[in-house]
Motif scaffolding. Structure first.
Motif, PDB file in Angstrom:
ATOM      1  N   VAL A 165      82.615  59.216  37.468  1.00 50.60           N
ATOM      2  CA  VAL A 165      82.324  60.146  38.571  1.00 50.60           C
ATOM      3  C   VAL A 165      80.805  60.212  38.692  1.00 50.60           C
ATOM      4  N   VAL A 166      80.302  59.805  39.869  1.00 44.25           N
ATOM      5  CA  VAL A 166      78.849  59.670  40.028  1.00 44.25           C
ATOM      6  C   VAL A 166      78.364  60.481  41.221  1.00 44.25           C
ATOM      7  N   ARG A 167      77.054  60.725  41.227  1.00 45.51           N
ATOM      8  CA  ARG A 167      76.429  61.389  42.361  1.00 45.51           C
ATOM      9  C   ARG A 167      76.295  60.421  43.524  1.00 45.51           C
ATOM     10  N   MET A 219      74.803  52.957  38.480  1.00 46.55           N
ATOM     11  CA  MET A 219      75.848  53.824  37.930  1.00 46.55           C
ATOM     12  C   MET A 219      75.307  54.703  36.797  1.00 46.55           C
ATOM     13  N   ASP A 220      74.421  54.134  35.994  1.00 50.90           N
ATOM     14  CA  ASP A 220      73.882  54.879  34.864  1.00 50.90           C
ATOM     15  C   ASP A 220      73.064  56.078  35.352  1.00 50.90           C
ATOM     16  N   GLU A 221      72.199  55.860  36.348  1.00 47.60           N
ATOM     17  CA  GLU A 221      71.359  56.940  36.852  1.00 47.60           C
ATOM     18  C   GLU A 221      72.160  57.978  37.639  1.00 47.60           C
ATOM     19  N   ARG A 222      73.207  57.531  38.318  1.00 44.29           N
ATOM     20  CA  ARG A 222      73.992  58.438  39.170  1.00 44.29           C
ATOM     21  C   ARG A 222      75.130  59.121  38.419  1.00 44.29           C
ATOM     22  N   PHE A 223      75.278  58.811  37.158  1.00 42.43           N
ATOM     23  CA  PHE A 223      76.418  59.299  36.353  1.00 42.43           C
ATOM     24  C   PHE A 223      76.454  60.827  36.286  1.00 42.43           C
ATOM     25  N   ARG A 224      77.645  61.394  36.510  1.00 42.75           N
ATOM     26  CA  ARG A 224      77.873  62.837  36.308  1.00 42.75           C
ATOM     27  C   ARG A 224      78.745  63.051  35.073  1.00 42.75           C
ATOM     28  N   PHE A 225      79.934  62.466  35.088  1.00 43.02           N
ATOM     29  CA  PHE A 225      80.839  62.513  33.947  1.00 43.02           C
ATOM     30  C   PHE A 225      81.874  61.417  34.125  1.00 43.02           C
ATOM     31  N   ALA A 226      82.747  61.269  33.153  1.00 47.80           N
ATOM     32  CA  ALA A 226      83.801  60.255  33.239  1.00 47.80           C
ATOM     33  C   ALA A 226      85.123  60.861  32.804  1.00 47.80           C
ATOM     34  N   THR A 286      80.034  52.620  24.397  1.00 50.30           N
ATOM     35  CA  THR A 286      80.244  53.963  24.934  1.00 50.30           C
ATOM     36  C   THR A 286      80.430  53.926  26.450  1.00 50.30           C
ATOM     37  N   VAL A 287      80.739  55.092  27.006  1.00 49.64           N
ATOM     38  CA  VAL A 287      80.830  55.219  28.462  1.00 49.64           C
ATOM     39  C   VAL A 287      79.501  54.835  29.102  1.00 49.64           C
TER      40      VAL A 287
END
Length: 369
Positions: free
Chosen positions: A366-368, A330-337, A318-319
Motif C-alpha cells: 500500500v503506497v502513497r 515503491m520504497d519511497e512511496r511505501f505506507r504499509f503492507a 524483508t518487505v
C-alpha cells in the motif's frame, strides 16, 4: 629470481618446516608472504593481456558448472535450458563460457558452462585464471564429476582454493582497525589456539604497524590470512555425479566408497545422466534450495494474486527489500503492507518494511499516490 620461483621456494619451505609452537610464527609469516606473492603474480598476469571472459549476469541468481573437460557439463546445460553448446564424443573443451537460463519455481537462474578446468588453472594454464574469474562471480558452484573419476573433486577444489574461492565457508570473523600508535593489539572472544605472536607476525607482513585486531572465532593461519587479505569469495557448492547410465548396479557401491574417500556424503551428491535426462528434477530442486531463494506472490490491485510470475528474493528478505526490487519508487512511496502466508500471524496482517518474508507469502504493498 622471478615471482614464480619465489612462490615455489616459499611452498617448499612451508612443506619442509615442522609445525609446532616454536615454528608457528615463522610458518605464519611464510604463508602471509606466499599469499602476497601469489596476489602480485595474479595482478601481473591480469595486466599482461589476454581477453579473459566476461559474462553479464542475468536473472535471479548465477550458477557455475565446474569440471574437467569431457565430464558432460555442456550436455547438462543443454538438458536444463534451451542453450546449445558445442559437444562431441571426443576430448573437447567448451570454447567459451556458455550461458543458459533455467526457469524453476518462477525464478530465472543463469547457468554458466565454463570451459573445462585443467590442473594448474589457478596459475594460468589453459586460460584458467580467466575461467576462474567467472566462477568467482557465481552464487553457487555445481561440481560436475564423471561417475568414473570421482578423484577429480579434490583437484577441482584445490584449483578454486588457489584462486581465492572458499567453498561452503563463512568469511573469517576478523576485524582490523588501523590506529596512529600503540602497536598491534589482539582481542579475541575465544581461546585462540594461535598465539598473539603469530597474529602479529601475519599482520606485520601486510604492513600493519599499529592496529586493533578483533577475532571472534577459532581459526588457523590460513583463515587468518584470508581475513587479513579480505578479498576471497565465499560460495556454496553441491556435487553432481554424471554418466550414471554407463554403470552397472553392482558398481554403485564402489562409487559410494569413492565419494566417501574424497569427503563427499553419497546421500548429498546428486546422481544424474545428462545424456538421458535422469535425476535432473532432483538437481533443480537442490540448486533452488542451495541458492536460498524464495517466491513472493504479489497481490496486485485490480488483478489479484499473481502466482505465474512471483517476485524472487533471497531468504531472509524483508518487505522493504521487496519494495526496492520492484522499483518504481515503491520504497519511497511505501505506507504499509499486508501479508498472508507462512510469515504472517494471520491473513492480511498489516506490517512495515522490517517484516521478514517467507517462501510463498502473498504480499500487497500500500503506497502513497
Amino acid at each position: 629470481m622471478g615471482l614464480e620461483e619465489e612462490i615455489e621456494n616459499l611452498r617448499e619451505e612451508i612443506a619442509e618446516t615442522p609445525y609446532n609452537k616454536s615454528t608457528e610464527s615463522h610458518i605464519g609469516r611464510l604463508k602471509a608472504k606466499l599469499a602476497e606473492k601469489k596476489e602480485k603474480l595474479e595482478n601481473q598476469s591480469s595486466a599482461g593481456g589476454g581477453e579473459g571472459y566476461h559474462v553479464e549476469k542475468h536473472g535471479d541468481a548465477t550458477v557455475a558448472f565446474v569440471g574437467f573437460p569431457s565430464v558432460g557439463k555442456s550436455t547438462l546445460l543443454n538438458s536444463l535450458t534451451a542453450a546449445e553448446s558445442e559437444t562431441g564424443d571426443y576430448e573437447f573443451t567448451t570454447l567459451d563460457v556458455n550461458p543458459g537460463m533455467l526457469q524453476y519455481n518462477g525464478a530465472n537462474i543463469q547457468l554458466l558452462d565454463v570451459p573445462g578446468l585443467i590442473e594448474g588453472a589457478a596459475q594460468g594454464r589453459g586460460g584458467g585464471q580467466e575461467v576462474l574469474s567467472v566462477v568467482r562471480a557465481a552464487d553457487l558452484v555445481v561440481f560436475v564429476l564423471s561417475v568414473f573419476e570421482i578423484d577429480q573433486y579434490e583437484r577441482l577444489r584445490k584449483e578454486l582454493y588457489e584462486n581465492k574461492i572458499r567453498l561452503d565457508q563463512e568469511p573469517p570473523s576478523v576485524k582490523i582497525a588501523k590506529k596512529g600508535k600503540g602497536g598491534i593489539r589482539v582481542t579475541s572472544s575465544v581461546d585462540l589456539d594461535l598465539s598473539e605472536d603469530v597474529v602479529k607476525e601475519v599482520l606485520r607482513e601486510y604492513g600493519y604497524v599499529n592496529a586493533d585486531v578483533t577475532i571472534r572465532e577459532q581459526l588457523d593461519v590460513d583463515r587468518l590470512v584470508d581475513g587479513v587479505m579480505d578479498n576471497r569469495e565465499y560460495i556454496p557448492s553441491i556435487v553432481t555425479v554424471n554418466k550414471v547410465d554407463l554403470i552397472e548396479p553392482d558398481y554403485v557401491e564402489t562409487v559410494n566408497e569413492d565419494l566417501h574417500d574424497h569427503g563427499i556424503d553419497p546421500e548429498e551428491a546428486i546422481f544424474i545422466s545428462a545424456e538421458e535426462e535422469r535425476g535432473l528434477d532432483s538437481l533443480k530442486e537442490t540448486i533452488w534450495q542451495e541458492l536460498g531463494l524464495m517466491r513472493i506472490y504479489m497481490d496486485k490491485p485490480g488483478r489479484g494474486v499473481d502466482k505465474e510470475e512471483p517476485l524472487v528474493l533471497e531468504r531472509g528478505s524483508t518487505v522493504g527489500d521487496a519494495a526496492r526490487k520492484i522499483g518504481g519508487n515503491m520504497d519511497e512511496r511505501f505506507r504499509f503492507a499486508r501479508v498472508s502466508g507462512p510469515s504472517a500471524k494471520h491473513d492480511e496482517q498489516q506490517v512495515g518494511k522490517e517484516h521478514e518474508l517467507a517462501d510463498e507469502d502473498v504480499l500487497r504493498l500500500v503506497v502513497r499516490k
